[in-house]
Scaffold this motif. Structure first.
Motif, PDB file in Angstrom:
ATOM      1  N   LEU A   4       0.941  -1.186  -0.075  1.00 41.23           N
ATOM      2  CA  LEU A   4      -0.025  -0.032   0.010  1.00 41.23           C
ATOM      3  C   LEU A   4       0.942   1.224   0.017  1.00 41.23           C
ATOM      4  O   LEU A   4       1.758   1.451   0.990  1.00 41.23           O
ATOM      5  N   VAL A   5       0.939   2.036  -0.921  1.00 47.75           N
ATOM      6  CA  VAL A   5       1.577   3.353  -1.050  1.00 47.75           C
ATOM      7  C   VAL A   5       0.758   4.524  -1.128  1.00 47.75           C
ATOM      8  O   VAL A   5       0.035   4.810  -2.154  1.00 47.75           O
ATOM      9  N   GLU A   6       1.042   5.323  -0.299  1.00 45.43           N
ATOM     10  CA  GLU A   6       0.344   6.586  -0.127  1.00 45.43           C
ATOM     11  C   GLU A   6       0.910   7.676  -0.665  1.00 45.43           C
ATOM     12  O   GLU A   6       2.333   7.751  -0.922  1.00 45.43           O
ATOM     13  N   SER A   7       0.272   8.702  -1.093  1.00 46.69           N
ATOM     14  CA  SER A   7       0.863   9.800  -1.804  1.00 46.69           C
ATOM     15  C   SER A   7      -0.037  11.045  -1.768  1.00 46.69           C
ATOM     16  O   SER A   7      -1.264  11.031  -1.262  1.00 46.69           O
ATOM     17  N   GLY A   8       0.393  12.403  -2.095  1.00 51.11           N
ATOM     18  CA  GLY A   8      -0.487  13.462  -1.691  1.00 51.11           C
ATOM     19  C   GLY A   8      -0.266  14.364  -0.607  1.00 51.11           C
ATOM     20  O   GLY A   8      -1.034  15.349  -0.774  1.00 51.11           O
ATOM     21  N   GLY A   9       0.570  14.003   0.256  1.00 48.56           N
ATOM     22  CA  GLY A   9       0.802  14.728   1.647  1.00 48.56           C
ATOM     23  C   GLY A   9       1.514  15.931   1.051  1.00 48.56           C
ATOM     24  O   GLY A   9       2.015  16.075   0.048  1.00 48.56           O
ATOM     25  N   GLY A  10       1.370  16.987   2.012  1.00 49.27           N
ATOM     26  CA  GLY A  10       2.399  18.001   2.224  1.00 49.27           C
ATOM     27  C   GLY A  10       1.862  19.070   2.923  1.00 49.27           C
ATOM     28  O   GLY A  10       1.251  18.876   4.174  1.00 49.27           O
ATOM     29  N   LEU A  11       2.435  20.290   2.819  1.00 52.84           N
ATOM     30  CA  LEU A  11       2.109  21.151   3.607  1.00 52.84           C
ATOM     31  C   LEU A  11       1.281  22.317   3.182  1.00 52.84           C
ATOM     32  O   LEU A  11       1.207  22.823   1.923  1.00 52.84           O
ATOM     33  N   VAL A  12       0.130  22.545   3.630  1.00 53.32           N
ATOM     34  CA  VAL A  12      -0.986  23.733   3.118  1.00 53.32           C
ATOM     35  C   VAL A  12      -1.401  24.509   4.391  1.00 53.32           C
ATOM     36  O   VAL A  12      -1.132  24.211   5.466  1.00 53.32           O
ATOM     37  N   GLN A  13      -1.917  25.673   3.979  1.00 52.06           N
ATOM     38  CA  GLN A  13      -2.373  26.787   4.943  1.00 52.06           C
ATOM     39  C   GLN A  13      -3.673  26.173   5.396  1.00 52.06           C
ATOM     40  O   GLN A  13      -4.558  25.325   4.740  1.00 52.06           O
ATOM     41  N   ALA A  14      -4.289  26.710   6.771  1.00 50.18           N
ATOM     42  CA  ALA A  14      -5.621  26.060   7.043  1.00 50.18           C
ATOM     43  C   ALA A  14      -6.766  26.713   6.016  1.00 50.18           C
ATOM     44  O   ALA A  14      -6.544  27.865   5.482  1.00 50.18           O
ATOM     45  N   GLY A  15      -7.410  25.756   5.779  1.00 49.71           N
ATOM     46  CA  GLY A  15      -8.617  26.406   4.978  1.00 49.71           C
ATOM     47  C   GLY A  15      -8.219  25.647   3.550  1.00 49.71           C
ATOM     48  O   GLY A  15      -9.205  25.646   2.943  1.00 49.71           O
ATOM     49  N   LEU A  20      -5.515  12.775  -0.817  1.00 49.91           N
ATOM     50  CA  LEU A  20      -4.446  11.573  -0.386  1.00 49.91           C
ATOM     51  C   LEU A  20      -4.789  10.527  -1.440  1.00 49.91           C
ATOM     52  O   LEU A  20      -6.117  10.277  -1.696  1.00 49.91           O
ATOM     53  N   SER A  21      -3.808   9.814  -1.851  1.00 53.42           N
ATOM     54  CA  SER A  21      -3.927   8.667  -2.602  1.00 53.42           C
ATOM     55  C   SER A  21      -3.333   7.291  -2.026  1.00 53.42           C
ATOM     56  O   SER A  21      -2.189   7.634  -1.691  1.00 53.42           O
ATOM     57  N   CYS A  22      -3.812   6.233  -2.236  1.00 61.52           N
ATOM     58  CA  CYS A  22      -3.228   5.221  -1.622  1.00 61.52           C
ATOM     59  C   CYS A  22      -3.344   3.845  -2.703  1.00 61.52           C
ATOM     60  O   CYS A  22      -4.667   3.344  -2.960  1.00 61.52           O
ATOM     61  N   ALA A  23      -2.458   3.655  -3.385  1.00 59.01           N
ATOM     62  CA  ALA A  23      -2.288   2.687  -4.245  1.00 59.01           C
ATOM     63  C   ALA A  23      -1.922   1.132  -3.829  1.00 59.01           C
ATOM     64  O   ALA A  23      -0.931   1.003  -3.112  1.00 59.01           O
ATOM     65  N   ASN A  77      -7.234  -0.038  -8.358  1.00 58.47           N
ATOM     66  CA  ASN A  77      -6.804  -0.493  -6.897  1.00 58.47           C
ATOM     67  C   ASN A  77      -6.359   0.774  -6.036  1.00 58.47           C
ATOM     68  O   ASN A  77      -5.104   0.777  -5.334  1.00 58.47           O
ATOM     69  N   THR A  78      -7.122   1.813  -6.361  1.00 59.61           N
ATOM     70  CA  THR A  78      -6.689   2.793  -5.415  1.00 59.61           C
ATOM     71  C   THR A  78      -7.757   3.472  -4.420  1.00 59.61           C
ATOM     72  O   THR A  78      -8.781   3.192  -4.798  1.00 59.61           O
ATOM     73  N   VAL A  79      -7.502   4.053  -3.240  1.00 64.15           N
ATOM     74  CA  VAL A  79      -8.359   4.738  -2.195  1.00 64.15           C
ATOM     75  C   VAL A  79      -8.156   6.033  -2.072  1.00 64.15           C
ATOM     76  O   VAL A  79      -6.540   6.219  -2.126  1.00 64.15           O
ATOM     77  N   TYR A  80      -9.012   7.089  -2.071  1.00 58.82           N
ATOM     78  CA  TYR A  80      -8.566   8.283  -2.023  1.00 58.82           C
ATOM     79  C   TYR A  80      -9.150   8.814  -0.744  1.00 58.82           C
ATOM     80  O   TYR A  80     -10.085   8.425  -0.281  1.00 58.82           O
ATOM     81  N   LEU A  81      -8.513  10.057  -0.142  1.00 59.43           N
ATOM     82  CA  LEU A  81      -9.124  10.758   0.841  1.00 59.43           C
ATOM     83  C   LEU A  81      -9.065  12.328   0.262  1.00 59.43           C
ATOM     84  O   LEU A  81      -8.029  12.871   0.586  1.00 59.43           O
ATOM     85  N   TYR A  95      -2.098   7.575   7.165  1.00 61.52           N
ATOM     86  CA  TYR A  95      -1.903   5.912   6.744  1.00 61.52           C
ATOM     87  C   TYR A  95      -2.973   5.427   5.986  1.00 61.52           C
ATOM     88  O   TYR A  95      -4.142   5.420   6.419  1.00 61.52           O
ATOM     89  N   CYS A  96      -2.869   4.634   4.938  1.00 54.87           N
ATOM     90  CA  CYS A  96      -3.974   3.877   4.476  1.00 54.87           C
ATOM     91  C   CYS A  96      -3.823   2.429   4.829  1.00 54.87           C
ATOM     92  O   CYS A  96      -2.654   2.093   5.307  1.00 54.87           O
TER      93      CYS A  96
END
Length: 120
Positions: A4-15, A20-23, A77-81, A95-96
């Motif tokens: 299971l490989v997550e991606s899409g995280g990072g630094l963003v401002q509030a709001g 996120l993706s998990c393949a 074969n991917t789940v998203y958030l 984590y997924c």
């Protein structure tokens, strides 16, 4: 070998928003319940969102309802958030995880996590 490989995280401002993706690989994806979990520094891991094997039912942590949306694409074969209206308290490693829908029990497989940081 299941991965299971997550991606899409990072630094963003509030709001802001993140997706996120998990393949997944090495398992019959459509037979698994998928979940997103998070763990903030000094806190226990908590379940954020869950989606059943068919995608017809979803469950959310109260504090993320109306802001986060979990979805899955069994053909990829991917789940998203999808995370909207992010708050500093959403900062955590996300984590997924996959749970066999037939056998039940605990989550069988976990990803390595992706860091989400929300600045105020």
């Amino acid at each position: 070998q299941v991965q299971l490989v997550e991606s899409g995280g990072g630094l963003v401002q509030a709001g802001g928003s993140l997706r996120l993706s998990c393949a997944a690989s090495g398992l019959t994806f459509s037979r698994y319940i998928l979940g997103w979990f998070r763990q903030a520094p000094g806190k226990e891991r908590e379940s954020v969102a869950t989606i059943t094997w068919s995608g017809r039912s979803t469950y959310y942590l109260d504090s993320v309802k109306e802001r986060f949306t979990i979805s899955r694409d069994n053909t990829k074969n991917t789940v998203y958030l999808q995370m909207n209206s992010l708050k500093p308290e959403d900062t955590a490693i996300y984590y997924c995880a996959a749970q066999n829908a037939v056998l039940g029990g605990s989550y069988n497989y976990w990803g390595q996590g992706t860091q989400v940081t929300i600045s105020s």
